[in-house]
Write a protein that holds these residues in place. Sequence first.
Motif, PDB file in Angstrom:
ATOM      1  N   GLN A 111       0.832  -1.157   0.127  1.00  0.00           N
ATOM      2  CA  GLN A 111       0.231   0.180   0.024  1.00  0.00           C
ATOM      3  C   GLN A 111       1.058   1.317   0.250  1.00  0.00           C
ATOM      4  O   GLN A 111       2.220   0.556   0.454  1.00  0.00           O
ATOM      5  CB  GLN A 111      -1.020  -0.141   1.212  1.00  0.00           C
ATOM      6  N   VAL A 160      -1.640   5.086   3.169  1.00  0.00           N
ATOM      7  CA  VAL A 160      -3.326   5.636   2.466  1.00  0.00           C
ATOM      8  C   VAL A 160      -4.253   5.492   2.870  1.00  0.00           C
ATOM      9  O   VAL A 160      -5.150   7.029   2.900  1.00  0.00           O
ATOM     10  CB  VAL A 160      -2.830   5.206   0.753  1.00  0.00           C
ATOM     11  N   GLN A 161      -4.507   4.677   3.822  1.00  0.00           N
ATOM     12  CA  GLN A 161      -5.246   4.686   4.191  1.00  0.00           C
ATOM     13  C   GLN A 161      -5.946   5.484   5.002  1.00  0.00           C
ATOM     14  O   GLN A 161      -6.865   5.640   5.655  1.00  0.00           O
ATOM     15  CB  GLN A 161      -5.742   2.910   5.455  1.00  0.00           C
ATOM     16  N   TRP A 189      -4.743   8.904   5.211  1.00  0.00           N
ATOM     17  CA  TRP A 189      -4.715  10.104   4.121  1.00  0.00           C
ATOM     18  C   TRP A 189      -6.618  10.179   3.370  1.00  0.00           C
ATOM     19  O   TRP A 189      -6.594  10.422   3.398  1.00  0.00           O
ATOM     20  CB  TRP A 189      -4.032   9.242   2.989  1.00  0.00           C
ATOM     21  N   LYS A 190      -6.968   8.798   3.274  1.00  0.00           N
ATOM     22  CA  LYS A 190      -8.050   8.495   2.668  1.00  0.00           C
ATOM     23  C   LYS A 190      -8.992   9.259   3.651  1.00  0.00           C
ATOM     24  O   LYS A 190     -10.667   9.812   3.692  1.00  0.00           O
ATOM     25  CB  LYS A 190      -8.640   7.590   2.285  1.00  0.00           C
ATOM     26  N   ARG A 191      -9.141   8.233   4.951  1.00  0.00           N
ATOM     27  CA  ARG A 191     -10.162   8.345   6.076  1.00  0.00           C
ATOM     28  C   ARG A 191     -10.224  10.694   6.010  1.00  0.00           C
ATOM     29  O   ARG A 191     -10.895  11.057   6.363  1.00  0.00           O
ATOM     30  CB  ARG A 191      -9.182   8.158   7.214  1.00  0.00           C
ATOM     31  N   ARG A 209       2.619   8.355  -5.031  1.00  0.00           N
ATOM     32  CA  ARG A 209       1.786   7.727  -5.846  1.00  0.00           C
ATOM     33  C   ARG A 209       2.743   7.311  -6.809  1.00  0.00           C
ATOM     34  O   ARG A 209       2.730   7.310  -7.838  1.00  0.00           O
ATOM     35  CB  ARG A 209       1.164   8.506  -6.462  1.00  0.00           C
ATOM     36  N   ASP A 233      -5.635   4.816 -10.465  1.00  0.00           N
ATOM     37  CA  ASP A 233      -5.903   5.251  -9.042  1.00  0.00           C
ATOM     38  C   ASP A 233      -7.378   4.847  -8.394  1.00  0.00           C
ATOM     39  O   ASP A 233      -8.072   5.419  -8.620  1.00  0.00           O
ATOM     40  CB  ASP A 233      -5.548   6.967  -8.885  1.00  0.00           C
ATOM     41  N   ILE A 234      -7.004   3.939  -7.382  1.00  0.00           N
ATOM     42  CA  ILE A 234      -8.071   3.404  -6.510  1.00  0.00           C
ATOM     43  C   ILE A 234      -7.963   4.248  -5.298  1.00  0.00           C
ATOM     44  O   ILE A 234      -8.897   4.202  -4.921  1.00  0.00           O
ATOM     45  CB  ILE A 234      -7.887   2.187  -6.363  1.00  0.00           C
ATOM     46  N   HIS A 235      -7.629   5.380  -4.866  1.00  0.00           N
ATOM     47  CA  HIS A 235      -7.352   5.760  -3.297  1.00  0.00           C
ATOM     48  C   HIS A 235      -7.914   7.289  -3.598  1.00  0.00           C
ATOM     49  O   HIS A 235      -8.211   7.567  -2.623  1.00  0.00           O
ATOM     50  CB  HIS A 235      -6.278   6.153  -3.047  1.00  0.00           C
ATOM     51  N   ASN A 236      -7.666   7.803  -4.655  1.00  0.00           N
ATOM     52  CA  ASN A 236      -8.582   9.187  -4.756  1.00  0.00           C
ATOM     53  C   ASN A 236      -9.810   8.882  -5.639  1.00  0.00           C
ATOM     54  O   ASN A 236      -9.365   8.485  -6.931  1.00  0.00           O
ATOM     55  CB  ASN A 236      -7.056   9.905  -5.279  1.00  0.00           C
ATOM     56  N   ARG A 237     -10.432  10.516  -5.350  1.00  0.00           N
ATOM     57  CA  ARG A 237     -11.818  10.425  -6.213  1.00  0.00           C
ATOM     58  C   ARG A 237     -10.441  11.571  -7.477  1.00  0.00           C
ATOM     59  O   ARG A 237      -9.980  12.022  -7.113  1.00  0.00           O
ATOM     60  CB  ARG A 237     -12.598  11.587  -5.739  1.00  0.00           C
TER      61      ARG A 237
END
Length: 190
Positions: free
Chosen positions: A17, A59-60, A62-64, A128, A149-153
Amino acid sequence: MESPSLLAHTPQKTMAQPRIPSSVFEGLFVRGLEPNTQLAKGLRAEGYDPKCPEFDYPVQTWKRCVALARDVCFAEFSDAEAYRLLGRKLTEGFADTLVGRVAAVALPMIGAGRVVERLPRYLAMMGRPDLDVQLVPLGERTRRVTIPDIHNRPEFIAGAMEVALERAHAQPIISVEDRSHLGFRLLIRW
């Protein structure tokens, strides 16, 4: 709206990750948004303390934290609008960090075309380097960009790119052409 072309150009990689540098957190949450008490408290609860940053974060985390900022700072906007605004705040704030200043100073000199061509390098600076970005020229001032990229919109990245291109003295129009569970495709015009 998953297109076969997006899936065909998105290589599957088995990697650890990603870890997001603290300068990216600083850019968005300290310099871009200037956290209020509610945001600062929420960020600490999610694993990021702006007053005592770590070197980098999963990254998790970051996403939260980004999702929290969306809810606290832009609750009145749709998801697409909120994430685009967050992306803009990221680039604005990151340009004020020590690492970001290095990249930002060159933007007006290199021009919009080269800013878009350097997108993979900018994403690597932001933790990234794993992304295999595909750039397809569609004319002198248009690029189709596929980002796995599956982590950012996609709207988040679009907003970040808008500011970078504006700093290169362009007037960008960035639309999300496609999205899937494997990434997304942007159409960037200037």
